[in-house]
Design an enzyme around this catalytic site. Structure first.
Site, PDB file in Angstrom:
ATOM      1  N   TYR A 125     -11.634  -4.202   3.068  1.00 54.27           N
ATOM      2  CA  TYR A 125     -10.542  -3.654   3.950  1.00 54.27           C
ATOM      3  C   TYR A 125     -11.645  -3.479   5.190  1.00 54.27           C
ATOM      4  O   TYR A 125     -12.527  -2.614   5.274  1.00 54.27           O
ATOM      5  CB  TYR A 125     -10.220  -2.421   3.535  1.00 54.27           C
TER       6      TYR A 125
ATOM      7  N   GLU B 160       0.844  -1.051   0.024  1.00 56.10           N
ATOM      8  CA  GLU B 160      -0.140   0.135   0.055  1.00 56.10           C
ATOM      9  C   GLU B 160       1.009   1.020  -0.203  1.00 56.10           C
ATOM     10  O   GLU B 160       1.796   1.438   0.752  1.00 56.10           O
ATOM     11  CB  GLU B 160      -0.921  -0.077   1.353  1.00 56.10           C
TER      12      GLU B 160
ATOM     13  N   ASP C 211      -6.294   9.315   9.366  1.00 53.42           N
ATOM     14  CA  ASP C 211      -5.057   8.701   9.699  1.00 53.42           C
ATOM     15  C   ASP C 211      -4.586   9.594  11.183  1.00 53.42           C
ATOM     16  O   ASP C 211      -4.971  10.713  11.722  1.00 53.42           O
ATOM     17  CB  ASP C 211      -3.853   9.698   8.724  1.00 53.42           C
TER      18      ASP C 211
END
Length: 265
Positions: A179, A56, A67
């Site tokens: 995911y 990734e 994040d």
């Protein structure tokens, strides 16, 4: 057809596109922030040599809302070096590692140039997958079309609070793998894996034959093995980027990824 550089034990992902051809082993997808160092593609090569099944690549964005501190710091360091999407893709176009490369970035960058142009640029650089964590499935159609036309696999995310009907839709529309976000909140290293991860993997596997990979908070070989006990593999990001931020070089990260690979095998 993708060829795989490393010989390893077979796993359950064969014939499923992006992660096809692995036989019965669990998938390992380590992350690196594009441009974090001048030699950042050496980390990509090190990951592949250590047994990564895909890699990734984070395309830095100035406001990465999902994040945590570590990936934000990694993105800030890359942006401070003056990297751009164009420079990262140019580097990748010269980096041949024999495993799929998956871009991770935010919708703002995808829509800035338009999904079609963006996905064509990914494909031209040899990137075969795309993750856009802030792209709701309700708004994903233009990116789905653009990715399909460019031959790029669009991977969608599910979270512990995703309702069953929406989870089924996301699983049906995702490509390559699903995911599974292990916890609510931002990315980051964790001392232990949240129990919600296993429950979420079970829910997703009940509605799709696609591989289910757990990410967000997988920080050690032990956690990777625990996650893969219920899922088909893991994505490991913050723990690796913390090592890079602290000065670890490609050889150090090769050893780290090799330890994750050994734990999954």
């Amino acid at each position: 057809m993708i060829s795989y550089a490393s010989a390893s034990a077979p796993g359950p992902l064969g014939g499923l596109g992006l992660l096809g051809g692995l036989g019965r082993r669990k998938a390992l997808v380590p992350y690196v922030t594009g441009g974090i160092t001048a030699d950042w593609t050496d980390y990509v090569r090190a990951y592949a040599a250590a047994g990564a099944d895909a890699i990734e690549i984070g395309l830095p964005f100035s406001d990465p809302m999902l994040d945590g501190v570590t990936i934000q710091q990694a993105s800030d360091r890359a942006l401070a070096r003056g990297v751009t999407v164009e420079s990262i893709l140019a580097d990748l176009s010269e980096t041949k590692v024999g495993v799929p490369l998956v871009a991770m970035t935010y919708a703002n960058l995808v829509f800035r140039s338009g999904p079609a142009a963006f996905c064509r640029r990914l494909a031209a650089a040899g990137v075969t997958g795309l993750i856009v964590p802030d792209l709701p499935v309700d708004e994903a159609a233009p990116v789905e079309r653009a990715a399909a036309e460019a031959g790029v696999t669009l991977i969608l995310l599910v979270a512990p609070v995703t309702p069953d009907d929406r989870l089924a839709e996301i699983a049906a529309r995702s490509r390559g793998f699903v995911y599974a976000v292990s916890l609510m909140g931002t990315t980051g290293e964790r001392s232990e894996l949240d129990a919600a991860a296993a429950r979420l993997a079970d829910r997703v596997k009940a509605v799709t034959d696609l591989p289910v990979l757990i990410g967000f908070g997988v920080s050690s070989p032990e956690q990777a093995a625990a996650a893969a006990g219920r899922a088909d593999g893991v994505v490991v990001a913050s723990a690796l980027m913390r090592r890079v931020l602290d000065g670890a070089g490609p050889d150090d990260l090769r050893a780290d990824v090799a330890a994750l690979r050994a734990a999954l095998d």
